[in-house]
Motif scaffolding. Sequence first.
Motif, PDB file in Angstrom:
ATOM      1  N   THR A   1       0.829  -1.201   0.000  1.00  0.00           N
ATOM      2  CA  THR A   1       0.000   0.000   0.000  1.00  0.00           C
ATOM      3  C   THR A   1       0.866   1.256   0.000  1.00  0.00           C
ATOM      4  OG1 THR A   1      -0.123   0.065   2.414  1.00  0.00           O
ATOM      5  CG2 THR A   1      -1.864  -1.144   1.263  1.00  0.00           C
TER       6      THR A   1
ATOM      7  N   PRO B   1      -3.570  14.047  -0.801  1.00  0.00           N
ATOM      8  CA  PRO B   1      -4.527  14.281  -1.892  1.00  0.00           C
ATOM      9  C   PRO B   1      -4.069  15.287  -2.942  1.00  0.00           C
ATOM     10  CG  PRO B   1      -5.627  14.377   0.236  1.00  0.00           C
ATOM     11  CD  PRO B   1      -4.160  14.297   0.506  1.00  0.00           C
TER      12      PRO B   1
ATOM     13  N   ILE C   1       0.548  10.499  -7.007  1.00  0.00           N
ATOM     14  CA  ILE C   1      -0.653   9.771  -7.426  1.00  0.00           C
ATOM     15  C   ILE C   1      -0.440   9.213  -8.830  1.00  0.00           C
ATOM     16  CG2 ILE C   1      -3.087  10.049  -8.082  1.00  0.00           C
ATOM     17  CD1 ILE C   1      -3.263  12.072  -5.672  1.00  0.00           C
TER      18      ILE C   1
ATOM     19  N   LYS D   1      -0.595   5.257  -9.978  1.00  0.00           N
ATOM     20  CA  LYS D   1      -1.450   4.796 -11.080  1.00  0.00           C
ATOM     21  C   LYS D   1      -0.617   4.173 -12.191  1.00  0.00           C
ATOM     22  CE  LYS D   1      -5.303   7.967 -10.329  1.00  0.00           C
ATOM     23  NZ  LYS D   1      -6.046   9.110 -10.896  1.00  0.00           N
TER      24      LYS D   1
ATOM     25  N   GLN E   1      -4.202   0.524  -7.223  1.00  0.00           N
ATOM     26  CA  GLN E   1      -5.619   0.857  -7.256  1.00  0.00           C
ATOM     27  C   GLN E   1      -5.981   1.765  -6.080  1.00  0.00           C
ATOM     28  OE1 GLN E   1      -7.669  -0.341  -9.823  1.00  0.00           O
ATOM     29  NE2 GLN E   1      -5.646  -0.923 -10.589  1.00  0.00           N
ATOM     30  N   TYR E   2      -6.838   2.737  -6.345  1.00  0.00           N
ATOM     31  CA  TYR E   2      -7.332   3.626  -5.292  1.00  0.00           C
ATOM     32  C   TYR E   2      -8.287   2.855  -4.402  1.00  0.00           C
ATOM     33  CZ  TYR E   2      -9.899   7.441  -3.078  1.00  0.00           C
ATOM     34  OH  TYR E   2     -10.493   8.278  -2.174  1.00  0.00           O
ATOM     35  N   GLU E   3      -8.070   2.921  -3.087  1.00  0.00           N
ATOM     36  CA  GLU E   3      -8.925   2.219  -2.133  1.00  0.00           C
ATOM     37  C   GLU E   3      -9.807   3.144  -1.316  1.00  0.00           C
ATOM     38  OE1 GLU E   3      -6.938  -0.576   0.359  1.00  0.00           O
ATOM     39  OE2 GLU E   3      -6.541  -1.906  -1.313  1.00  0.00           O
TER      40      GLU E   3
ATOM     41  N   ARG F   1     -10.015   7.177   1.152  1.00  0.00           N
ATOM     42  CA  ARG F   1      -9.409   8.333   1.809  1.00  0.00           C
ATOM     43  C   ARG F   1      -9.278   8.063   3.299  1.00  0.00           C
ATOM     44  NH1 ARG F   1      -9.930  13.338  -0.640  1.00  0.00           N
ATOM     45  NH2 ARG F   1      -8.991  15.005   0.581  1.00  0.00           N
TER      46      ARG F   1
ATOM     47  N   SER G   1      -4.961  11.341   3.645  1.00  0.00           N
ATOM     48  CA  SER G   1      -4.152  10.578   2.697  1.00  0.00           C
ATOM     49  C   SER G   1      -5.087   9.765   1.826  1.00  0.00           C
ATOM     50  CB  SER G   1      -3.194   9.623   3.416  1.00  0.00           C
ATOM     51  OG  SER G   1      -2.207  10.325   4.125  1.00  0.00           O
ATOM     52  N   LEU G   2      -4.674   9.553   0.585  1.00  0.00           N
ATOM     53  CA  LEU G   2      -5.391   8.668  -0.317  1.00  0.00           C
ATOM     54  C   LEU G   2      -4.654   7.341  -0.309  1.00  0.00           C
ATOM     55  CD1 LEU G   2      -6.042  11.108  -3.294  1.00  0.00           C
ATOM     56  CD2 LEU G   2      -7.435  10.715  -1.239  1.00  0.00           C
TER      57      LEU G   2
ATOM     58  N   TYR H   1      -3.661   3.802  -1.810  1.00  0.00           N
ATOM     59  CA  TYR H   1      -3.524   3.023  -3.036  1.00  0.00           C
ATOM     60  C   TYR H   1      -2.901   1.685  -2.669  1.00  0.00           C
ATOM     61  CZ  TYR H   1      -4.656   7.054  -5.902  1.00  0.00           C
ATOM     62  OH  TYR H   1      -5.308   8.099  -6.479  1.00  0.00           O
TER      63      TYR H   1
END
Length: 179
Positions: free
Chosen positions: A128, A133, A139, A143, A148-150, A152, A166-167, A169
């Motif tokens: 992970t 953001p 980002i 990608k 893959q985006y999971e 926030r 944080s986002l 991934y």
Amino acid sequence: MYPITIPGRVITLREMRPDDAADALAIIGDDRVTHWLSFDSRDHTAAVAMIEGAVTRSQLTPRTEYYLAVADTEDRMIGFARLGLTGHQAAKLGYAINADHWGHGYATDAARTIIDYGFQELRLHRITAAIGPDNAASIAVAKRLGMQYEGRLRDHVFTNGAWRDSLLYSVLAPEWNND
């Protein structure tokens, strides 16, 4: 598994050394870089402590992290990449590149190289990355590597005087394609 050196396409990942402290300071002491990280800029003493800690932890058995220097063709540290092992066959990915070296694909190559090592050599199942953001470049790296985006993570880190989301991934071993 010490010391390790992992060749990438344009960089090499290698163990950190005490003589990397000045190069580390150029990364973690630069607000342009730490603006995107989960900690504020640090001074020389903190850079030395970071390197010493990484060297010490690299020799633990079992090893709990792979905190490696991103080295250029002249073996100079221009960044770092880290896999922090977090449970059963899982790790957290982190990386940073000296701001003077942005835009050359070093972060992508470093992340690709350490992820590949995690899946191929460490037999991880899940990796992970938690990314701010507003960090469009990171980002894009996630990608590009098929992460893959999971979701926030709200108020995930306290940095630069404020809480920041944080986002999250991730990439799983069966999804990994090192192209």
